[in-house]
Structures are given as structure tokens and as C-alpha cells.
Design a protein around this motif. Sequence first.
Motif, PDB file in Angstrom:
ATOM      1  N   ASN A 114       6.769  -2.600  -2.739  1.00 50.83           N
ATOM      2  CA  ASN A 114       8.043  -2.095  -2.226  1.00 50.83           C
ATOM      3  C   ASN A 114       9.223  -2.856  -2.823  1.00 50.83           C
ATOM      4  OD1 ASN A 114       6.281  -0.606  -0.702  1.00 50.83           O
ATOM      5  ND2 ASN A 114       6.705  -1.659   1.213  1.00 50.83           N
ATOM      6  N   TYR A 165       9.842  15.487  11.077  1.00 51.39           N
ATOM      7  CA  TYR A 165       9.396  14.394  10.196  1.00 51.39           C
ATOM      8  C   TYR A 165       7.949  13.975  10.444  1.00 51.39           C
ATOM      9  CZ  TYR A 165       9.983  11.178  14.143  1.00 51.39           C
ATOM     10  OH  TYR A 165       9.865  10.549  15.346  1.00 51.39           O
ATOM     11  N   SER A 166       7.366  14.400  11.571  1.00 53.08           N
ATOM     12  CA  SER A 166       5.984  14.016  11.849  1.00 53.08           C
ATOM     13  C   SER A 166       4.993  14.709  10.917  1.00 53.08           C
ATOM     14  CB  SER A 166       5.626  14.322  13.308  1.00 53.08           C
ATOM     15  OG  SER A 166       5.695  15.715  13.554  1.00 53.08           O
ATOM     16  N   VAL A 200      11.599   0.688   4.060  1.00 54.37           N
ATOM     17  CA  VAL A 200      10.163   0.546   4.367  1.00 54.37           C
ATOM     18  C   VAL A 200       9.601  -0.720   3.741  1.00 54.37           C
ATOM     19  CG1 VAL A 200       9.852   3.039   4.586  1.00 54.37           C
ATOM     20  CG2 VAL A 200       9.475   1.956   2.364  1.00 54.37           C
ATOM     21  N   LYS A 241       6.160  -1.945   4.953  1.00 51.63           N
ATOM     22  CA  LYS A 241       5.141  -0.944   5.251  1.00 51.63           C
ATOM     23  C   LYS A 241       4.068  -0.923   4.166  1.00 51.63           C
ATOM     24  CE  LYS A 241       7.445   0.436   8.870  1.00 51.63           C
ATOM     25  NZ  LYS A 241       6.989   0.070  10.233  1.00 51.63           N
ATOM     26  N   GLU A 252       3.854   2.862   2.059  1.00 49.19           N
ATOM     27  CA  GLU A 252       5.285   3.155   2.019  1.00 49.19           C
ATOM     28  C   GLU A 252       5.577   4.607   1.661  1.00 49.19           C
ATOM     29  OE1 GLU A 252       4.332   3.136  -2.128  1.00 49.19           O
ATOM     30  OE2 GLU A 252       3.652   1.849  -0.491  1.00 49.19           O
ATOM     31  N   GLU A 282       5.659   6.808   4.770  1.00 47.59           N
ATOM     32  CA  GLU A 282       6.803   6.391   5.584  1.00 47.59           C
ATOM     33  C   GLU A 282       8.120   6.883   4.967  1.00 47.59           C
ATOM     34  OE1 GLU A 282       6.615   5.070   8.488  1.00 47.59           O
ATOM     35  OE2 GLU A 282       4.453   4.716   8.485  1.00 47.59           O
ATOM     36  N   ARG A 301       8.572  10.549   5.671  1.00 43.15           N
ATOM     37  CA  ARG A 301       9.032  10.735   7.052  1.00 43.15           C
ATOM     38  C   ARG A 301      10.522  10.437   7.179  1.00 43.15           C
ATOM     39  NH1 ARG A 301       3.798   7.666   9.473  1.00 43.15           N
ATOM     40  NH2 ARG A 301       2.415   9.476   9.672  1.00 43.15           N
ATOM     41  N   LEU A 302      10.976   9.373   6.538  1.00 42.59           N
ATOM     42  CA  LEU A 302      12.396   9.025   6.585  1.00 42.59           C
ATOM     43  C   LEU A 302      13.261  10.087   5.926  1.00 42.59           C
ATOM     44  CD1 LEU A 302      12.335   5.197   5.763  1.00 42.59           C
ATOM     45  CD2 LEU A 302      13.065   6.244   7.920  1.00 42.59           C
ATOM     46  N   ALA A 315      -3.322   4.477   7.928  1.00 42.18           N
ATOM     47  CA  ALA A 315      -1.941   4.965   7.874  1.00 42.18           C
ATOM     48  C   ALA A 315      -1.867   6.454   8.174  1.00 42.18           C
ATOM     49  CB  ALA A 315      -1.327   4.678   6.518  1.00 42.18           C
ATOM     50  N   SER A 324      -1.261   6.889  11.704  1.00 46.29           N
ATOM     51  CA  SER A 324      -0.154   6.059  12.214  1.00 46.29           C
ATOM     52  C   SER A 324      -0.661   4.760  12.831  1.00 46.29           C
ATOM     53  CB  SER A 324       0.672   6.844  13.238  1.00 46.29           C
ATOM     54  OG  SER A 324       1.229   7.997  12.645  1.00 46.29           O
TER      55      SER A 324
END
Length: 362
Positions: free
Chosen positions: A111, A194-195, A220, A223, A226, A229, A232-233, A271, A274
Motif C-alpha cells: 500500500n 458499496y457492500s 487503506v 488493509k 487493499e 477495500e 468499497r471506498l 477478506a 470481511s
Amino acid sequence: MIIVIAITFFFIILRFAVTLFNFISDPKLRRVNRPYNDMVSILIPVRNEEENILNLLQSIHQQDYQDYEVIILDDDSTDRTFGLCTAFAAAHSNFRVIKGDNLARGWLGKNYACHQLAEQARGNFFLFIDADEQMSKGLINSAIHRMYMQKLALLSLFANQQMLTIGEKLVVPLMHYILLNLLPLRLIYLVKNYSVAAASGQFMLFDAETYRSNLWHEQVKDKVVEDVEIMRLVKASGYNGEALMANGMVNCRMYKNYTDAVNGFSKNFLAAFSYNVLWFLIYIVFIIGGPMMVMITLNFQLIFFMAGLIILTRIMISLSAGQNAWYNIILHPLQMLSLTLIAFLAIQRHLTKTIIWKGRRI
């Protein structure tokens, strides 16, 4: 027993329905001939990739796209990675290599490397790609076309997987097997919640202006997975995101043997749930334990019906992923044993916080 078997068949039929939807909807990146001339920054974080990196760089150089820059960030490699990249960049003017800073507190390695790469990039699009991949001609034009057509802030592709050893074939197909019978990929774009999200860090193409406004990797920074995630963001922020199969335009050999594949997959599998260990265990029990319960009934009608659904599922997923369906059918029982091992290691390492990747504790 009857209730368990009923739930097992409900689960198998549901997964078959998801697989069928993915097979019919065919969520693949389509090749287009329309040329684009947007500047694309191809951003490659590398750490001890001497066996892979030149194949990727050569495949980029052979692209039929002209308007790009390549920035390679060496993340404290201890092998010949930096030297190989430097020599290649010296012979190709639109390639350059930078040394990554020491890992900042609170960040994970990849990241932080991607964040630094984005700070150096000047393109209209940022393409983050892993060092163990190869790109085919037509990829960049096709991906940019998709970005414009769907008005995307992020396009992620699931690469075609190359598997040479039996150990790889026992593990790597599990990625597409779980992905394509758990989530209808088309819904990632169609459903704005976003889920409903999935992505692959092996190929992440961002609209640069949106990226600069949001600094997705910084959001993230700690994370492990990533890519999901970030998707989702992106969606939670009101932007469009999409994940597709690469359709042969991105190829990757993730691992070279069984041990590396098991260790790599155990890092990421939780992941998808979740990091909810209970839901993960329920999934494992029904995907592995359920069929075993059906087998011990010795009811051949139920067994043949179950086997037929599983075989059809494996065929559809294999064809969608560009894999050998016969191998996946024959090796299915051993792949399920591998999944059991991966599940055990994933839970054990998550609870004890002992995940180590590329020499770093995660």
C-alpha cells in the motif's frame, strides 16, 4: 440429517445459480480497436521479483499503445530486482525506477509503495499492476475504452492464471472457483451499494483526477486486502467501479509451487468474508462438509444430482477463467482438501496475528 442435506442442496443450487449468471452474462473486458492517446502511468511496486519483472516490462514495451510512462518502485529488494529494472529503464526512455522510502508507521508495504508511485505519476490514468504479470496487445486501449464507456473511477481485472505444476493446479483455481460462484460480477457495477464489491490488486486502473482527490491507497494503508477495500471506498464515495475477467489480456503466474500458493491464499481468503471467522467457517462447512454428508447417505439419486451440479459449476467457471475444465473436475476433491488447509491457516494466522508476506509481518 435431513435438514443438513436440505441446506447443503440449497447452498449448492444457489452457488450454481450464481455461476450460471456469471457464465451467461460473461463479465469480460472486450477488445476494442479504437485508439486512445490519454497518458497512462503504469505503476509497478516490486520487492524481490528478479524472476518475473523482465517478462512484465518486455510485455509493456511490446504494447501497441504509445502514450504511457512506466514507474517501477523498488521496495527494499534484496535480490537483483533493482539492477535488472535499472538496466531495462536505461535502454527505454519511458521507463524509470525509483527507490522506495523506508516503510512508514501504520502502513503495509504494498500500500505504501503504491501511494509513493501515485505521487510520482503524471498520467490521466493510473494503472497499478503486479510484477508477476504479462500484458497482451490491445489491453490498454480496451481498458481505457471501458473506463470512458462506463464512466468509471476504477476498473479492476482478474487475470488469467498460468499454472505449470500440479501444486499450483491444486490451489490457484480456487480463486476463480470461489469468486464466480459467490458473487455475480456484473452487480459490482450495477448495484451502487458499496457492500457488493470485489477487485484484484493485480490490475487496478484508476481515473487519475479521482485518485488524486481521494488518495485511495492512503485510505487503506493498513488493509491486507487493499483492492477490495478500495473498491468499497470508490462505491461508497458515489463513484462507479467495475471488476471484470481479463479475457486473456492479462496473464499471471501467481505462485511456483504448492507451499507458496497455500501461504499466499491463506493471507487473503478471510477478506472475502470481511474477516468474519464465523461466516467463513459456515461457508467451509457447507462447501466441503455438506457434499460429504450427502455421500454418506448412499442415496445415489442425491449423489448424482449433487455431482452433476458441481461438475457443471466447474465447467462453467473453468471456461470463464480460461482454465482446463478436465483438470479442475478431476482435481476437485484434492482442491477441496487444499481449501480446508488454507481455511485452517487463514483462521489460525488471523487470530494469532502471525501473517508474514515477503519477509514482513502483516
